[in-house]
Each structure stands twice: as C-alpha cells, then as structure tokens.
Design an enzyme around this catalytic site. Structure first.
Site, short mmCIF file in Angstrom:
data_model
loop_
_atom_site.label_atom_id
_atom_site.label_comp_id
_atom_site.label_asym_id
_atom_site.label_seq_id
_atom_site.Cartn_x
_atom_site.Cartn_y
_atom_site.Cartn_z
CB SER A 42 -0.91 -0.01 1.23
OG SER A 42 -0.14 -0.14 2.39
CE LYS B 10 0.74 10.18 -0.27
NZ LYS B 10 0.63 8.79 0.24
#
Lengths: 219, 219
Positions: free
Chosen positions: B137, B176
């Site tokens: 993922s 991120k």
DNA sequence: CTTGACATAGAACGGATGTTCCGCTAGAAT
DNA sequence: ATTCTAGCGGAACATCCGTTCTATGTCAAG
C-alpha cells in the site's frame, strides 16, 4: 528471556545504566542509579539490581564498586567485532549507461567514498560495492533518485534475484527481478502493478550485479 | 601519539586497563592496577595515571571510583558502540491501521527484535524505532512489502520531511513528504509521477513519526 | 658537592560504595 | 481476619577507593 515483566523502574534503570556506561566509560554506582531513577534508598536499588540479575539482563560482581554490566543485546565491545562492513561507493548508476564496475583486483582502491552497513543487514561480505542512483528512471523498481544500492559482483545469478542488467539493444540499465524461462529471460519489475519484460535473446542481456540492499536516507 | 615516552610501567598499566575493562565491563581501581603491575603504593599508581592523562592517553574523573577510561583507539568500547545503533523493531506498519508507537519511556527494551544500523547512515540516534512495512500500500512512497522504515518520534515536523501520517477521516496510514501551506497541509508522494493530497482540516491528520531511513533487504 | 626534578614507597584521612538489618505498606492468598 | 510476599524507605556498618602528605632514592645539571 522473560523480559516483558520489567517494572517501569527497572526499565529506567537498565536504560540509565546503558547510557551512563556509554557516556562515561564505566558503570554507575548504586547511589547514582538511585538518584537518576528517583530512588532514595540504596537498598531498593540493590534489590532491583538483583532482580535484573535474575532476569538475566545484568551481571554483577560482589563487593566491587560499579561492578555491574549489561548482558546480551546491549553487550560490550568484545562482542562487537566486525559489526560494520565498509562498502566502497564506486559511482553512480544511470539508466542510460552500463554500471561502472569496480576493478576486480582491489575493490577498495580508487573509491574515495564508502558507506557503512551493519553486518546484520547483509548475508555476505565479499565482492560488495555500492552505487548511488541518479535520476528517477528506476522507479519501477521502487528505487528513487539518491537511493544507494549495495550490490554483489555476481556473474552467475539465480532465479528470483534482483539484478542490475544492461540491455545492449535498448542501451539501458535497469534493476529487475530475473527469471530464466527456457531460452528466454524474464525481467520482472518490483512494482507489482507493472508487467514483465521478456528478453528473447539472452545475449543482449548482461547481468552486472546482484542487488543485496537498498538504502534510502532522508534529510 | 607520543607513546614512545611511556615507561615500561606505564605501558603495562595501559595494557592492563584495556584488558581489564574489556573483560569486566568496568575499569580497574587504583589498587587493582597497582597489584597487576607490581606497585605497592596507591600514590605511585595515582602519580603514573596522572602522567598518562598528561600524555592524552587517559581520561580521569576526580573522586570517582574507577573513574578512568582510555582515549583514542585503545578505547575500543566507546568507539565500537558508536559504530552501530541498534534500533528496536517495534512492529509492522499497515495502510489500514495507525502506527503502533513504542511506549515512550523505554523504547529500547520492550522489543524482542532489533535492527542494526551503521551510525554513519543516521544523523541522530535518539528516539528511533523501526517498522516493517506489510503489503504494497505504500508503493507510491517507493516503499514495498517487507521494507524496513526507521523513524524518529517527532511530534513536530518541518516542511519537506517524510513522515508517517494517520489520516483519521480516511482511516489510512501513509508515508508522504509533508508541507504546511497556510491552514492546509500538502502531502506529496515520493513518486514524482503522482499528485499531492491536500488536507483541508489539519485535525484529521496525525503525524506519527519522521522517516529517517528506508532499508530494503533482498534475499 | 649541591640542587632540583623525577620516581617511588608508605601511611593516614575522608569520602564513596556495597551490604545488611529493621520496619512499613499494599495486595493477594488462605 | 490472618498470613505471606513483594516492594519500598531509612539507617548503620565495614570496606573500598581516591587523595594527600611525608620520606627516600636516583640522576643529571649547575
């Protein structure tokens, strides 16, 4: 080792002993431990130290000032021989050029840079060299700009290895999982959403190294 | 090191201190040194220890039992310990769950597993923990199944850091690059071919750690 | 020869340190 | 309720340990 049973105090004691020893070169005294973890009584420190001995975390020498040391995973220098392997950083890897292989005879020679890798991360320690990836061309192998690839000089590879290959007809270096399939060779990207490359003529393919480790440093 | 000037006694003292520290985990006392090298007087041992300090071979702490340590290369213990940082491997990281943070008090000793990282790869060594990525993922961060992410407990992040964030409205953990943009927060994937996520309400965002290192082992 | 720096030995002092003993409390077991 | 145990705090004690002081011997420079 039944170590989940450490009380909060005991955990702090172990951590303090570890840090103190690292910073000072010798272990703390009972009273220093007590002061650090907030125990006023030396007997309580002594009591908990003996508990830690029973847990196998600590060794103590009776009647010796500072006569204690941590065992096992926080062990001392003697156990830490050759814990780090220095891998020469021999160059950069582009998609548009073959890998610049280090000269076979003296791998350390000529490389002004090197990267330290803890021994536990590698299964072998011979014939290793490192390359820094330049550009985003290896993104399908989940390897980005600036990543460091540790490779092993491996003329003969086996199925499932991730290798750096030079495709002479495409004039391209890529990192792929490699599989022999009859006369052909299948190159599989690490990114499972991408399809394989089938090489019909294995002579157009040159395996230049087997990837052992990828390291990405941030900041 | 100008150690040709050391007397025979002083050389034996240095050797004994080194061996004793290695064998016992703590340095010898003045009287132990004296007995080992054949000096009956503690003052003479003390005198020669101070000479060794002047030579830069030894460090001493006043009024502290066994308060001495060898400097330079003979100080194997402190050197070697600094070469490898043992980071506790505290769990796994899924997209579908928040990061399991280690207990704040003593992260070092609750984990059964750990991973060694050479010191040169890290800029800091406090508050570190490691997680193994489970599943594909996080591929947009170029992090794949089985990769190990070394993170630092960092409640306050700064622009450009790669962080692990829990998005409470999406019920999702991602890796991120993070940027503050006015009242909003922009989350930028590492993969440059993918677009950013803009978070309008920063309260739905929980920064759980700052990524310091990504390691991928193959084979 | 005298002087002074250097190295050593011995002894004494005071603080640091590990050990032990006693009493107390909270909670679980009986 | 009583007993037992683990854990804690305080104090006293003997010893370990670093420091300091005095005395002695060696040896090269003056």
């Amino acid at each position: 080792m039944a170590r989940g049973k450490l009380s909060d105090r005991q955990s702090r004691m172990v951590e303090f002993i570890h840090n103190f020893s690292r910073d000072n070169g010798y272990p703390p005294s009972i009273r220093e431990i007590g002061e650090a973890v907030g125990i006023s009584s030396t007997s309580v420190v002594n009591y908990n130290l003996n508990r830690l001995v029973e847990e196998g975390i600590l060794d103590r020498d009776q009647n010796v000032s500072r006569g204690l040391r941590l065992t096992e995973k926080l062990a001392r220098a003697s156990d830490r021989l050759a814990e780090v392997i220095r891998v020469p950083l021999v160059g950069r890897i582009f998609a548009s050029e073959p890998v610049l292989l280090p000269s076979t005879d003296s791998p350390m020679f000529g490389a002004d840079e090197a990267i330290d890798i803890a021994r536990g991360l590698l299964t072998e320690d011979d014939g290793l060299f490192a390359l820094q990836v330049k550009g985003d061309s290896m993104i399908d192998a989940m390897v980005g700009d600036g990543d460091i690839v540790v490779m092993k000089r491996a003329p003969d590879w086996s199925n499932g290895d991730m290798v750096a290959v030079w495709l002479s007809d495409r004039e391209e270096t890529t990192l792929k999982y490699i599989y022999r399939e009859g006369r052909k060779v299948r190159l599989q990207p690490a990114n499972p959403t991408m399809g394989p490359i089938i090489i019909d003529d294995p002579r157009t393919l040159e395996v230049q190294g087997k990837v052992m480790l990828v390291v990405r440093r941030l900041n």
